[in-house]
Scaffold this active site. Sequence first.
Site, short mmCIF file in Angstrom:
data_model
loop_
_atom_site.label_atom_id
_atom_site.label_comp_id
_atom_site.label_asym_id
_atom_site.label_seq_id
_atom_site.Cartn_x
_atom_site.Cartn_y
_atom_site.Cartn_z
N HIS A 34 0.84 -1.22 0.00
CA HIS A 34 0.00 0.00 0.00
C HIS A 34 0.87 1.26 0.00
O HIS A 34 0.43 2.32 0.46
CB HIS A 34 -0.95 0.05 1.21
CG HIS A 34 -1.65 -1.23 1.48
ND1 HIS A 34 -2.89 -1.53 0.96
CD2 HIS A 34 -1.28 -2.32 2.20
CE1 HIS A 34 -3.26 -2.74 1.37
NE2 HIS A 34 -2.29 -3.24 2.12
N SER B 37 14.78 22.20 -14.80
CA SER B 37 13.59 23.02 -15.02
C SER B 37 14.04 24.36 -15.58
O SER B 37 15.10 24.87 -15.20
CB SER B 37 12.85 23.21 -13.70
OG SER B 37 12.07 24.37 -13.76
N LYS C 65 15.80 22.02 -9.52
CA LYS C 65 15.12 20.78 -9.89
C LYS C 65 15.92 19.86 -10.81
O LYS C 65 16.68 20.30 -11.65
CB LYS C 65 13.78 21.10 -10.55
CG LYS C 65 12.81 21.67 -9.54
CD LYS C 65 11.41 21.63 -10.04
CE LYS C 65 10.86 20.22 -9.94
NZ LYS C 65 9.50 20.15 -10.45
N GLU D 22 9.20 9.29 -16.55
CA GLU D 22 7.80 9.69 -16.79
C GLU D 22 7.37 9.32 -18.21
O GLU D 22 6.24 8.88 -18.44
CB GLU D 22 7.65 11.20 -16.57
CG GLU D 22 7.83 11.58 -15.11
CD GLU D 22 8.01 13.08 -14.93
OE1 GLU D 22 7.33 13.64 -14.06
OE2 GLU D 22 8.81 13.70 -15.65
#
Length: 466
Positions: free
Chosen positions: A165, A286, A292, A299
Amino acid sequence: MADTTDTKSSNQMWGGRFASGPDAIMEEINASIGFDKKLFAQDIRGSIAHATMLAHQGIISAEDRDKIVHGLNTILSEIESGNFEFSRRLEDIHMNIEARLATLIGPAAGRLHTARSRNDQVALDFRLWVKEELEKTEKMLTGLIAAFLDRADEHAESVMPGFTHLQTAQPVTFGHHCMAYVEMFGRDRSRVRHAIEHLDESPIGAAALAGTGYPIDRHMTAKALGFREPTRNSIDTVSDRDFAIEFLSIAAITGMHLSRLAEEIVIWSTPQFGFVRLSDAFSTGSSIMPQKKNPDAAELVRAKTGRINGSLVALLTIMKGLPLAYSKDMQEDKEQVFDAAESLELAIAAMTGMVRDMTVNTARMKAAAGSGFSTATDLADWLVREAGLPFRDAHHVTGRAVALAESKGCDLAELPLADLQAIHAAITDKVYDVLTVEASVASRKSFGGTAPSEVRRQIAFWRARN
Ligand code: ARG
């Protein structure tokens, strides 16, 4: 090749009974050359094998065969060097090549299509293409598995939290977690091998759907094209696209595995988790937030999976209502497979690179492994083993210890012995031996368990098979 066909005249390949050429929209919806030109090498290979067999069987002359084979080889180099002009009016790769052959060698070109149809021709070309793609996929999966085996070896002892979970469950090793992916990609690879076995039958010679009256030798063409044997039913042969659907379903399952891994990498590489750091080669910055480092490759692997699933569902849907044998609907099979193959190749390659390159932060993993009372099951097991409690009671006692630790804001291993004994008198200071994450992990020696010794056994198993 210059496209000299007059727009108004009927198709030079099949236009005998047609008085005029197709409407522009008809031509547009009908043509597949825009995408099936990818099959040029397979088409030429198939035609050479077919012409060779026709001559061997005395169906065409040796002289015509030589002209055909020579012409086809010329076309192959023309296409490979970018000196071939594909024509949409000639519909597809098969007719583009045959028309060019006619220009090159004259009337002998017309003998190539004896005892075959575009229906068995396209089934052959596409099968050959999918077979090669499956072989490529098999190799790429072997590379990905090898990358995981190296990381697993390196981290057979590195402790991390195991989750259910996505809540901390029990400590495991990072090596063990890597080996979970080895199992998944190992199954994917064996699905690939089975698919190669399933499609290893040659369609050529099924002709339009009923076979042919010419004395062809389908075993000869099957052998020449590297197939195990010819297909056994000509109707099935020209209407079957199982091999493409099987490729797509394997791609979808593999994609699903890759996507789960991608998701884990996205989570692990957040500053909050900090379990891994992606290399510069597989991340991006970024444009506005200089701090970042984004896991874009992971992704995109996750996203490619959606695309592959779409292709699988598209082809299943295209095929589901088709009466036997061939229908033009089946022409729509190729783009789905080509697109999925490209996505899958990219996804496996990107993932292999990420797995090989990422830096593993073992300190962060270990700290997280100990949080969230991850050794609670070890305490319960100790109570069963050392104090003779039934597991259900041990579970209850442990629950109380966890509640106490939680209220004190400490870990199970930090609870004083007196506190533990107040919960259950049979607890001794020996219990602290099992409350560390290392002890927890080392104790799980059951076959397939997370103990480093067991992880190493599984690494050896896979090394021998990779
Ligand atoms: N371009 C066609 C396809 O991809 C080739 C087969 C055409 N056969 C036919 N009977 N029209 O399916």
